[in-house]
Design an enzyme around this catalytic site. Structure first.
Site: not given
Ligand SMILES: Cc1ncc(C[n+]2csc(CCOP(=O)(O)OP(=O)(O)O)c2C)c(N)n1
Ligand SMILES: [Mg+2]
Lengths: 278, 318
Positions: B166, B108, B116, B36, B9, B82, B57
């Site tokens: 991530r 992620h 998470d 993020s 990322r 998402f 989204e």
């Protein structure tokens, strides 16, 4: 704002009649499809294609054209009829609706038919697409406008409100939505199924300028579209009060005529009524 | 192998700024996760071309479609779970069906999200995206490949899904590596078995190959970063050469790289295919490394899978 000319109104009324007839013929030939929500939108779509939208049918991808997105994609027949009558493709082709190999897919498919601006049919998505176009227009400093036609049942979709919020947030003054407030969806009246009311208050609360009009009255519609062009710093919403199935007595206000085609006999009767209607 | 670790990322955030300079039509959308996903870098440089769409989204994907229809090149980013799950119908109907020029760059992905837990760990995104007609699917192995893959995605026309992670992960490819869209890269040759790997599992495949080299087993490592369109030719070629195939991915064994390879080989050259991946379960909380071990996505798991494939090839009782 100028008073719409009498002659223009008469011309639009004649066009609306032609488009209504096209819709009935197409659906009867296809043997399936959605008459109710196509007929309720006839005046809205006619006003747009024959007066409001800046278009070049011979150059459908002209960069400065106004865009129209039929978010309630099941009303494809009204869009196709308007496009054909406006010269985007031959009127004869209307009768290929829903047939194998046709450019007139059951729901509008982008890239197949000149004049179709987005693929719609999965309800709730058109306003987001319109917002994207509006944002791009502003970035490119083009002065085209974007119009999106929504259903009242469709406004139960969460994405509509995501888009409503975002359009106000980004002050999309070049975006106008029209809501076909015919009061019906598939399972019944909108208030019984899942009330999205009060619609004007909701849109205002989301930061839109709102007007209500008689969605079958060209004078009202043209005045409202004129008003929308003048709203600069906010998106605008025209809530059009309509009658589902408008123009065909046995379809008007009937939930059952949302999504079935008339047989030849009923189609003939409908065509006669439309022809005789004022 | 180099010691340097960079997250994919981060590499995305960096290359976006560079691409923003080269492509004035590039626009970037995010759904309240720009810090993020690292699109915040682009936002800093080109605020007028960055749209934070909030936690919405579905609208983000639809807006991206509209931007593409008006000639922009939108990159839409959020977490993989998402991006692909929440907005699947929007991607399907508004982007993939009309074949619009939207780049969905999701971060992620996989269980290395870590603490998470399952709600944020996408284990099925490759499967969801791969099954859509018109969609290109890319899973870069490291930071070097990410920069090149994102560039290639921006330069191609049509919808594209890029899967990023991530954590900081080892940079395994040299600067002279050249990502080619639709081509699998043979990173190491070997005659006894082949590992077709993607994402962080390319590194694990390398480690497994070194372990086995010491035992006299020669393992080829192929980086299948373009999962769609799949490089059938290279896959069949190396299956024929080795007749012992392992796939390795940080994704469900259903629908991802393992499935894709098995589909091709089932039709063209049936050989044992052992899939290293997440075995039909959701993720959970833990540190990325703990999870990779708990979910059998570590080097040992790849070693064992290779042994099993070699064993089945030679028909020795296992
Ligand atoms: C996402 C989605 N859900 C369900 C449908 C099926 N569907 C087609 S038309 C319709 C009712 C639409 O009602 P409304 O928006 O009021 O349209 P109108 O009355 O103008 O025809 C439904 C539920 C759909 N096309 N898309
Ligand atoms: Mg309705």
């Amino acid at each position: 704002m100028t008073e719409p000319q009498e002659e223009l109104i008469r011309e639009l009324e004649a066009k609306a009649k032609t488009i209504r007839k096209d819709i009935i013929k197409m659906l009867a030939e296809a043997g399936s499809g959605h008459p109710g929500g196509s007929l309720s939108s006839v005046e809205i779509v006619t006003a747009l294609y024959f007066n409001v939208l800046r278009l070049k049918p011979e150059e459908p991808l002209w960069q400065d054209r106004d865009r129209f997105i039929l978010s309630k994609g099941h009303a494809a027949p009204v869009l196709y009829a308007a496009l054909a009558e406006r010269g985007f493709f031959p009127v004869d082709e209307l009768l290929t609706l829903r047939k194998l190999g046709s450019r007139l897919q059951g729901h509008p498919a982008w890239g197949m038919l000149p004049g179709v601006e987005a693929s719609t049919g999965s309800l709730g998505q058109g306003l987001s697409i319109g917002l994207g176009m509006a944002l791009a227009g502003r970035l490119d400093q083009r002065d085209y406008r974007v119009y999106v036609l929504l259903g009242d049942g469709e406004s139960q979709e969460g994405q509509v409100w995501e888009a409503a919020m975002a359009a106000a947030h980004y002050r999309a003054g070049n975006l106008t939505a029209i809501l076909d407030y015919n009061g019906l969806q598939i399972d019944g009246p909108i208030e019984k199924v899942m009330s999205p009311l009060p619609l004007p208050d909701k849109w205002r609360a989301f930061g839109w300028e709102v007007r209500e009009v008689d969605g079958h009255n060209f004078r009202d519609l043209l005045t409202a579209f004129d008003w929308a062009k003048g709203v600069k710093d906010k998106p605008s919403m025209i809530i059009a009060h309509t009658i589902k199935g408008k123009g065909v007595s046995f379809m008007e206000g009937m939930v059952d005529w949302h999504g079935k085609a008339p047989n030849q006999k009923l189609a003939d009767q409908a065509l006669e009524e439309i022809g005789a209607g004022s | 192998m180099l010691e340097q670790k960079i997250s994919t990322r981060d590499a995305y955030g960096k290359v976006l700024v560079e691409l923003g300079r080269r492509y004035p039509e590039l626009v970037v959308l995010d759904a309240d996760l720009s810090k993020s996903t690292k699109t915040s870098e682009f936002a800093k440089h080109y605020p007028e071309r960055f749209f934070d769409m909030g936690i919405a989204e579905q609208n983000m994907m639809g807006t991206a479609a509209g931007l593409a229809l008006a000639g922009k090149i939108p990159c839409a980013s959020t977490f993989a779970v998402f991006a692909t799950g929440r907005a699947y119908d929007q991607i399907r109907n508004a982007i993939a069906y009309p074949g619009l020029n939207v780049k969905i760059v999701a971060s992620h992905a996989g269980i290395t999200v870590g603490e998470d837990g399952a709600t944020h760990q996408s284990i099925e995104d490759i499967s969801l995206m791969r099954t859509l007609p018109n969609m290109t699917v890319i899973v870069p192995a490291d930071a070097v490949e990410t920069a090149q893959a994102v560039t290639a995605a921006v330069e191609m026309r049509g919808p594209c899904y890029i899967r990023l992670g991530r954590p900081a992960v080892p940079v395994i490819l040299r600067d002279d590596y050249r990502f080619q869209l639709g081509k699998a890269a043979v990173l190491k040759e070997g005659k006894d078995a082949v590992v077709f790997a993607a994402g962080i599992m390319v590194h694990k495949a390398f480690e497994a190959a070194s372990v086995l080299e010491a035992e006299g087993v020669e393992v080829a490592v192929v980086n299948v970063s373009t999962i769609k369109p799949l490089d059938r030719e290279t896959i069949v070629k190396w299956a024929k050469k080795t007749r012992a195939v392992v796939t390795a991915e940080e994704h469900s064994i259903y629908g991802g790289l393992g499935s894709a390879v098995a589909e091709v080989l089932g039709e063209e050259y049936p050989v044992p295919v052992i899939r290293v991946g997440i075995k039909d379960r959701f993720g959970e909380s833990g540190s990325p490394d703990e999870l990779l071990t708990a979910f059998q996505l570590n080097t040992d798991s790849v070693v064992n899978a290779i042994k099993k494939a070699v064993c089945e090839k030679s028909r020795i009782a296992c």
